[in-house]
Every structure is written in C-alpha cells, then in structure tokens.
Enzyme design. Structure first.
Site, PDB file in Angstrom:
ATOM      1  N   LYS A 116      -1.984  11.333  35.817  1.00 55.78           N
ATOM      2  CA  LYS A 116      -0.972  10.918  34.854  1.00 55.78           C
ATOM      3  C   LYS A 116       0.163  10.163  35.532  1.00 55.78           C
ATOM      4  O   LYS A 116       0.667   9.156  35.024  1.00 55.78           O
ATOM      5  CB  LYS A 116      -0.426  12.138  34.109  1.00 55.78           C
ATOM      6  CG  LYS A 116      -1.370  12.721  33.064  1.00 55.78           C
ATOM      7  CD  LYS A 116      -0.693  13.850  32.318  1.00 55.78           C
ATOM      8  CE  LYS A 116      -1.542  14.323  31.145  1.00 55.78           C
ATOM      9  NZ  LYS A 116      -2.832  14.858  31.535  1.00 55.78           N
ATOM     10  N   GLU A 200       9.275  14.781  32.071  1.00 52.76           N
ATOM     11  CA  GLU A 200       9.641  13.755  31.103  1.00 52.76           C
ATOM     12  C   GLU A 200      10.603  14.322  30.060  1.00 52.76           C
ATOM     13  O   GLU A 200      10.658  15.542  29.846  1.00 52.76           O
ATOM     14  CB  GLU A 200       8.397  13.236  30.377  1.00 52.76           C
ATOM     15  CG  GLU A 200       7.433  12.494  31.275  1.00 52.76           C
ATOM     16  CD  GLU A 200       6.217  12.007  30.512  1.00 52.76           C
ATOM     17  OE1 GLU A 200       5.580  11.056  31.002  1.00 52.76           O
ATOM     18  OE2 GLU A 200       5.893  12.561  29.447  1.00 52.76           O
ATOM     19  N   HIS A 235      -1.316  22.586  21.847  1.00 50.74           N
ATOM     20  CA  HIS A 235      -1.515  21.235  22.368  1.00 50.74           C
ATOM     21  C   HIS A 235      -2.946  20.745  22.188  1.00 50.74           C
ATOM     22  O   HIS A 235      -3.377  19.812  22.860  1.00 50.74           O
ATOM     23  CB  HIS A 235      -1.120  21.151  23.845  1.00 50.74           C
ATOM     24  CG  HIS A 235       0.302  21.523  24.104  1.00 50.74           C
ATOM     25  ND1 HIS A 235       1.370  20.748  23.715  1.00 50.74           N
ATOM     26  CD2 HIS A 235       0.839  22.616  24.711  1.00 50.74           C
ATOM     27  CE1 HIS A 235       2.487  21.332  24.078  1.00 50.74           C
ATOM     28  NE2 HIS A 235       2.199  22.461  24.668  1.00 50.74           N
ATOM     29  N   ARG A 296     -13.109   7.850  27.777  1.00 53.98           N
ATOM     30  CA  ARG A 296     -14.361   8.300  27.162  1.00 53.98           C
ATOM     31  C   ARG A 296     -14.254   8.142  25.659  1.00 53.98           C
ATOM     32  O   ARG A 296     -13.212   7.764  25.131  1.00 53.98           O
ATOM     33  CB  ARG A 296     -14.599   9.782  27.495  1.00 53.98           C
ATOM     34  CG  ARG A 296     -13.406  10.661  27.104  1.00 53.98           C
ATOM     35  CD  ARG A 296     -13.683  12.135  27.263  1.00 53.98           C
ATOM     36  NE  ARG A 296     -12.486  12.945  27.162  1.00 53.98           N
ATOM     37  CZ  ARG A 296     -11.872  13.286  26.043  1.00 53.98           C
ATOM     38  NH1 ARG A 296     -12.335  12.829  24.884  1.00 53.98           N
ATOM     39  NH2 ARG A 296     -10.794  14.054  26.051  1.00 53.98           N
TER      40      ARG A 296
END
Length: 676
Positions: A116, A200, A235, A296
């Site tokens: 990430k 973040e 999530h 994917r």
C-alpha cells in the site's frame, strides 16, 4: 483463444469461470482438495485433479502442484479467480517461467500494487488523489506518532501489505496511538508476515467507491464505471451496487480517468479494480482519494456485468490470449441498476461469527445463473435475479474456507426497481441447517439509510437498532406453520380407504391434538382443536385463533390464522422445523416427538406420566424394586406402536397406578418412584 485452461480456485468463482469458458468452447480443469472431492466446481469442469489436504495451505496455495496439474492436463493457462494465489507475484512469475499463461496482470504490476505504501507513492507521482497521510518506509513508533499529530486526529493505521480489514485501526486521540499501533502491527505480522504500516487521516463518513478497469497488451486501457461498496461489516463488504448513487457524470469521468492512470502507471494488463475512499462535500459532490488497487477480478464483478452487458471473465480470457479489448471506452454505457448481496454462513447477532454445517435446505427465488444472450451481441440480457453459487443443497460449509454460500444479484431499470427485486429475492431465499445472514441482508436493504442512499462504511453501525436482535416470527404463526406441515404430510398418506383418514373426525363431538414446541429455549404446548363441523382452532395458553390450512405444494402452505392470511414455507429436519413467512421473518422450532421422548420429561416430583393416550402393555419393575436411571419401567402401545418408558433417575418403585391392559389418558400417572 485457449483450448484448455486450469481454474486454480474453488467455490462460486470457479463455477463462474467455468461457465464463461464453456460458452467460448474452452475446456476446463478443476483442482480440488480432499474436502472438495465432490464439490460443485469439480463437476462444473471437464477434468479435475486432486492437489492436497483440506487446509488451503496444503492444496489451493500449493502453486507447484497446480502447475504440475496444468502440465499433466495440457492446460495452456491458469485462471486464479480471487483470493488464494490471485495476487501472488511469485505464482504469476512461476506460471510465466513454466510457459503457462497467468490470466491476470504481469508480476511487476502485482508487485507494484502489493504494498500500500509503495503503491501510494507511485500514485502520487501519477497524479492520482491521495488521502493526506504518511506513506514512508520509516516505521519508528515515535515518528509515526508525530506524523499522526501532523495529519490530525482521527487517523487510520493500516497494514501496508494488508487487505480484508486486517491490520487496520482507527485512533481518535494521541493517548491511544501507541496501543493501537502495537495491536495493528501484531495483526499485520500474523496475517501477512509484514508489520509495516502507514498512517492516514480518517475520513469520518467515508464511502467505498471502486472503479473497474481493464487493459490489454496492446496499450489500451479503459474503465467500466464504478461500484459502491460502502455497506460493510468489519471492513468487509456486505452489499455492492452499480452505479454509485449520487454520482455525477463529471465526477464519474474524473474517477474513471484517475483509475485508468493508476493502471497505466504500473503497466497493467487484464482486469483490476482501483478502490477509492470518497466523502461528500457541502455542495453534494464527491471528493475521492486513492486507497488501493486489487490486481484481480473482484467478488462483486457481476453488478458491473449487469449494467454494462459485458462478460468480464470472457474479457479476461481474450486479453490473456493476446486479443485486444472487446470494446472501446465510447462503446460503454450504463444500463439500469444492479445490487449484489453476499449470502454467508455467519451469525450477525453474534458479531458475524462464521458458521459451519450442512445446507439441509438451500432454496432460491426464480433466477438464472450467469448467462449471455448471443443474439444481443455484445451484451448479455441482464436477468432480474442471478445467483452465483458454488454449493448445492446437502453440501457443507466447512471451517477450511470462506463462509460465503452464494452471491445474489438483482438488476432493475432503476435503483427503486432493483431494491424491490432484492427484497423479494431475499424473502424467497431459504437456508436451513446453519446460521446465515439472509434476514439481516433484507433488513439492511430495507433500512432507511440504504433505501435513501445515505451511504457510508458505518451504515450498519448507525442502523444497529433496526438491524440486530430482531424478534423471531410470532409464536402463533410459527406454530400454525408446524401444524400446516404436519396436516399436509398426513393428508398425503390418505387414500380411498376411509380408515386412512387422519383428520380427527369423530362421530360425536370434536377432537384435540397436542403439539409440544420449543423455541428460543422456551417450551410451549400448542393445541389443535377439531370441531365437529370440521373447523379448526389453534390454542396456546388462553389465546385462540381460527385456523385454516391449504398445502400449496412443496414446502409452501397457505394459512389463515384468525383474520390474517400468511404464506408460509416450512422445512423439517428431524425434530427441527424452520418456518419462513412472506415478510421475511422466520422461526426455528423444535417439535418434540412425544413418543420418542416419552419418559425423558415425564418425571415430575417422583411421578412418571403417560405422554399420550394408549394401553399399558407391560410393567418391567414391581413395587419395591430398586431401579437405575435409564432402566426400562413400562411399555405402552400408542398409535399402533410400542414405546418403552425409562426411569429418569435412580430410585425405588413406590407404586404401580395401573394394571397391564389398562387404557390410560395423556398425562395419567403410571407409577411413582421414591428416593433410594
């Protein structure tokens, strides 16, 4: 086009890939673990190869065995599906080294998007919007805490190599940062073998909007619009829809262009999804930030297929075979609205704890599986209801793999029609044998927030009061369903012989029948009164309802209870009975067989009572005899069957209240025990 491919996956995605391959005339090879020897995906393919034990690490993650199977069967390419090896750079490279085509992006693209932090640095250089945060390599805790202060709380700590909601913590205050960081890193190490994190700004009402991208090896790249996946628990996605509600054409074009730029920045080829965090601003528009790219095909790809009319698996096969993209960006249009519900074996009221067990009943609404209308090139006609599943009735959900049972996809001319079809389809979906989220999904879809498209990733938590701990179907309706099923089963055994009738008719007066039901750990005695004129009355305690029942075929029954009419679906497995109402409510009951359990509950303060009317055939103990728990004490004949009544505890026979040959009524005391 390939002549044969191997599908390195299982479940619904393996079945889905096999369906498109079959339509294109491509033969398929399944691989399977010991636990999946008779699985649906094995039968969906032309050939199948066993690759190891039940655990994924012993089978579906053993890429050398998969490549060996490809070589042994002559497969030219491998489709990885999603999960397992689908985003494994080493596997993609091993395929290339072995001369087998990997139906997915190049290894370098997987590597570039696999971290990430590295991906966000790359996106920043490509001009893709990012959430304000720290994406550097230095993970010193003190530095990370300083960066959190700079960004401003609340912040989100995320595992750099993470996914699926693992290694992710929201932190609201500086005092909580150190503990959250340590917890996040422990989870990241355990899940991904890498504890590197990024920090973040936490978007307070985030929407999860993703763009489907596709690129070929000839330098062309396009997007197939967006999907809104904001409804999540832990999530993880619950409901997905396309297009995203409230998305303006200008913002759609901007997000699509950003997603294409992201794909081009890593030399992407094949199907991919660029995920964005989005938040609404004061004027109702959407501000968006790059989150990650999934290299994917996504679980939720069917909603994109429904609104665009294109088979994304076909596109994957064509692009991997070296063909150009089947369409250009100007050719793509949005048609209608589609919603997908993930039906899973889990218990929403227990924190979405996964469930395992056999699918004793698995019934769907009228639907199609994936199809494409060849007469409507290049689009397939979207079906109102589609079901993608890798299991059948009688199969088991095991602890070895994902808890998904199926994906239910609906399409409508607009969102309102799609919502109505989703509600009806979920109401007609019946799963018996294990805990599942069907009723929960229906409540989510019917919630005010979802119905009005007031979406964000906290929707389920915001609507908690309406979604969780809902009461089951009313006892009297559930009991009426049990009675209706029993009467229908008995009526089916009747023939021209009047003595075969079981309707309780008496020459004089009426008849009573007793049902012992257990629901939510409470016992209920239900009486069915048959009046002399044939009318029926249901009684529970002091309450009474006129009852009419009519079998509609299969598990369906038309029931009139009092003044209310109900259409009930009733399924039985042994003593367990599950009743579904048309409004989506359901109840699980245990119908206690009085004959089978006679003696188990008949003991009360030293008394052993007859569980039903009948005749005493024998006493197996005399007055004064010492007896042990479980020892046979008496034999009764009832309903042309003999049944033995056993002692519920150790004791001494104090009194025999009847003689052999006597007729006894229900509840009559047969004998009495005294303590030793």
């Amino acid at each position: 086009m390939f002549k044969k491919i191997l599908i390195a996956n299982r479940g619904e995605i393996a079945c889905r890939v096999a369906a498109s391959a079959r339509r294109l005339g491509v033969r398929t090879v399944a691989v399977y673990s010991e636990a999946d020897a008779n699985a649906r995906h094995v039968l969906a393919c032309d050939e199948a190869v066993a690759i190891g034990g039940a655990a994924a690490r012993d089978s579906y993650l053993q890429w050398q065995r998969i490549l060996d199977a490809a070589h042994a069967t002559g497969a030219q390419a491998v489709h990885p599906g999603y999960g397992f090896l689908s985003e494994n750079e080493a596997f993609a490279q091993a395929c290339a080294d072995a001369g087998v085509v990997f139906i997915g992006p190049p290894p370098a693209a997987i590597r570039a998007m696999g971290s990430k932090a590295a991906a966000k640095a790359l996106m920043a250089r490509a001009g893709v919007p990012l959430v304000p945060g720290y994406h550097g390599d230095d993970n010193d805790p003190a530095l990370l805490a300083e960066q959190a202060e700079r960004i401003g709380y609340p912040v989100l700590i995320k595992a750099s190599a993470g996914g699926g909601g693992k290694g992710m913590r929201r932190v609201d205050a500086p005092a909580d940062f150190a503990a959250a960081l340590a917890s996040c890193q422990r989870e990241a190490r355990a899940s991904f073998g890498d504890d590197h994190v990024l920090v973040e700004r936490y978007v307070t009402r985030p929407r999860h909007i993703e763009i489907q991208v596709f690129a070929d090896a000839h330098g062309r790249c396009l997007h197939l619009f967006e999907r809104d996946c904001s409804v999540q628990r832990r999530h993880q996605k619950v409901l997905e829809e396309a297009p995203a509600p409230g998305m303006s054409e200008s913002r759609r074009a901007e997000m699509g262009a950003a997603a294409v730029s992201a794909a081009q920045a890593v030399g992407y080829v094949g199907a991919g999804t660029v995920e964005f965090i989005a938040e609404e601003v004061d004027d109702g528009d959407i501000r968006f930030y790059f989150m990650e790219m999934n290299t994917r095909l996504q679980v939720e790809h069917p909603v994109t297929e429904a609104i665009t009319g294109h088979d994304l698996v076909e596109w994957q096969l064509r692009v991997a075979a070296g063909e150009p993209l089947p369409a250009a960006q100007p050719d793509l249009r949005i048609h209608g609205h589609a919603i997908e519900a993930r039906i899973c074996a889990e218990s929403p009221d227990a924190g979405f704890m996964p469930a395992t067990g056999a699918l004793k009943v698995l019934r769907w609404p009228a639907h199609v599986e994936f199809r494409r209308n060849a007469d409507a090139e290049p689009a397939h006609a979207p079906a109102p209801v589609r079901v993608d599943s890798g299991v059948r009735e009688g199969d088991a959900i095991t602890p070895h793999y994902d808890s998904m049972i199926a994906k239910l996809i609906v399409w409508g001319e607009n969102r309102a029609q799609a919502l109505a079809r989703l509600d009806a389809a979920l109401a007609a979906t019946h799963v018996v044998g294990l805990s599942n989220n069907v009723a929960f999904l229906r409540r989510v879809a019917a919630s005010t927030a979802f119905a009005t498209a007031d979406l964000d990733t906290a929707l389920i938590e915001r609507e908690r009061a309406a979604l969780f701990d809902r009461p089951p179907l009313a006892l009297e309706i559930a009991a009426a369903g049990v009675v209706a099923r029993e009467l229908a089963a008995e009526a089916a055994l009747e023939d021209a012989d009047p003595w075969s009738r079981r309707d309780g008719w008496r020459l004089h007066g009426g008849a009573q029948r007793r049902f012992e039901l257990e629901s939510a750990q409470r016992h209920h005695t239900v009486w069915l009164d048959r009046l002399h004129d044939g009318a029926m009355v249901l009684r529970i305690g002091e309450q009474r309802w006129a009852l009419q029942c009519r079998a509609l075929g299969g598990a369906l029954h038309d029931v009139v209870l009092g003044t209310q009419r109900h259409r009930l679906a009733v399924y039985a497995d042994g003593e367990t009975v599950v009743v579904f109402a048309d409004d989506g409510d359901s109840a699980v009951l245990r119908e206690v067989d009085l004959i089978a359990h006679a003696g188990e509950g008949a003991f009360e303060a030293g008394r052993l009572t007859a569980p039903m009317p009948g005749k005493v055939i024998a006493f197996l103990a005399a007055r004064g005899d010492a007896v042990k728990a479980g020892q046979p004490l008496a034999v009764m004949e009832a309903m042309k069957m003999e049944h033995t009544i056993a002692s519920p505890r150790d004791g001494t026979v104090a009194e025999l209240r009847f003689a052999v040959g006597d007729q006894v009524g229900e509840g009559d005391e047969l004998l009495r025990l005294a303590d030793e």
